[in-house]
Design a protein around this motif. Structure first.
Motif: not given
Length: 307
Positions: A87-104
Motif C-alpha cells: 500500500s502506498e498509503k497505510k491508513v488505519i481507522s480510529y476504531n481499528s487502531c483502538i481495537t489493535q491497541l486493545f488486543f495487543l
C-alpha cells in the motif's frame, strides 16, 4: 465529525517500519517465512501436547496455552503489516487502531501473567515436590490459567479507557507500523503528562516488577537444586534456563518501550518489530527445542501422520 470525547480524527496514517524499498522487501520475506514455517510449528506444538497422553503434566498444559497466546498475538500486527507493504498509503481507522491497541495489550499482558504462572508451577515442582500433585491439581491449573486472561483484560481496558478520553484533532501521522500507546498518545490535542505517567505505571512498572519477580523466583529455584542429583539438577537447570530466555525476550522489549517517557528513539521500531512479530512466534519453539519429552512426542506425531 466530532464525537463526545472531542475526537475529530477518524483515521491514522502509519509511517511504517522503514521507507527503504530494499529493507521493506527483506522484512516482508522475513515475516512471511516466520508465518509459513514457525506459525504452523506453534499449532503443531499445541496438537502434540493435546494428542500425547504422556504430556499431561501442568507444565505442558501451560505451554500449550502459551503457544496459543503467542500464535494469537502474532495475528494482531503482522498480517496488516504484510498487506501494508503493498500500500502506498497505510491508513488505519480510529476504531481499528483502538481495537489493535486493545488486543495487543490484552494478549501481551496475558502472556506475561502466564509466564508468572509457569514460574509458580516450576517452583512448586522443584522446591515443594511432595505437595505438587495437591497444589497443581486440574482445578487449580484451570483457575491459574484464567488469571492471565482476566489480568490481561483489566490491564488492556485501562489503557484503552485512558486513550478514549483524549481528544484527537490532528495531526494523524503515526510514526510506526502499528497502533501502540506511546505513538497514539503523542497525537492527542492536550497535555498528556498525567496520562503518560499512568501508562508508565500500568505497563512499564508492572512489566519491570514481573521481570524482577520472575528472576528472583528462578534464582531461588536454581539455588535449591544445587544439592540435587546430577540428573535432577540438569533437568531443572535446562527448564529454568529456557524460561529465563523467554522471560527476557518477553519483558526486555516491553520495559524498553513502556517504562520510560514516551519520547521517540531510533531503536523504537526495531524493538517493537521484534516484540510484536518475531519473539511471539519464537517463544514456544524455544521451549520445544530444549524439552526432550516434547521433541520425542513431536517426532512420534510427525512420523505417524506425515511420514
Amino acid at each position: 465529525m466530532e464525537t463526545e470525547n472531542n475526537t475529530v480524527v477518524t483515521e491514522f496514517i502509519l509511517v511504517g517500519l522503514t521507507q527503504s524499498q530494499s529493507i521493506q522487501l527483506l522484512v516482508f520475506v522475513l515475516v512471511l517465512i516466520f508465518y509459513l514455517i514457525i506459525l504452523p510449528g506453534n499449532f503443531f506444538i499445541i496438537l502434540t501436547i493435546r494428542s500425547d497422553p504422556g504430556l499431561t503434566a501442568p507444565l505442558y498444559f501451560f505451554l500449550g496455552n502459551l503457544a496459543f497466546l503467542d500464535a494469537s498475538y502474532s495475528f494482531i500486527v503482522a498480517p496488516r503489516m504484510l498487506a501494508d507493504f503493498f500500500s502506498e498509503k497505510k491508513v488505519i481507522s480510529y476504531n481499528s487502531c483502538i481495537t489493535q491497541l486493545f488486543f495487543l495489550h490484552f494478549l501481551g499482558a496475558g502472556e506475561g501473567f502466564l509466564l508468572v504462572v509457569m514460574a509458580f508451577d516450576r517452583y512448586i515442582a522443584i522446591c515443594r515436590p511432595l505437595y505438587y500433585s495437591t497444589v497443581m491439581n486440574p482445578r487449580a491449573c484451570h483457575v491459574l490459567l484464567l488469571a492471565p486472561w482476566i489480568g490481561g483484560f483489566v490491564h488492556s481496558i485501562i489503557q484503552v479507557a485512558l486513550i478514549l478520553r483524549l481528544p484527537f484533532c490532528g495531526p494523524n501521522l503515526l510514526d510506526n507500523f502499528l497502533c501502540d500507546v506511546p505513538q497514539v498518545i503523542k497525537l492527542a490535542c492536550t497535555d498528556t503528562f498525567v496520562v503518560e505517567l499512568l501508562m508508565v505505571f500500568n505497563s512499564g512498572l508492572l512489566t519491570l516488577l514481573c521481570l524482577l519477580g520472575l528472576l528472583v523466583s528462578y534464582a531461588v529455584i536454581l539455588c535449591r537444586v544445587r544439592g540435587s542429583s546430577s540428573e535432577g539438577k540438569s533437568k531443572a537447570m535446562s527448564t529454568c534456563t529456557t524460561h529465563i530466555i523467554v522471560i527476557f525476550l518477553m519483558f526486555g522489549p516491553g520495559i524498553f518501550i513502556y517504562s520510560r517517557p514516551f519520547r521517540a528513539l531510533p531503536a523504537d521500531k526495531v524493538v517493537s518489530f521484534c516484540h510484536t512479530v518475531i519473539f511471539p512466534l519464537l517463544n514456544p519453539v524455544i521451549y520445544t527445542l530444549r524439552n526432550q519429552e516434547i521433541k520425542a512426542s513431536v517426532r512420534k506425531l510427525f512420523y505417524q501422520h506425515l511420514a
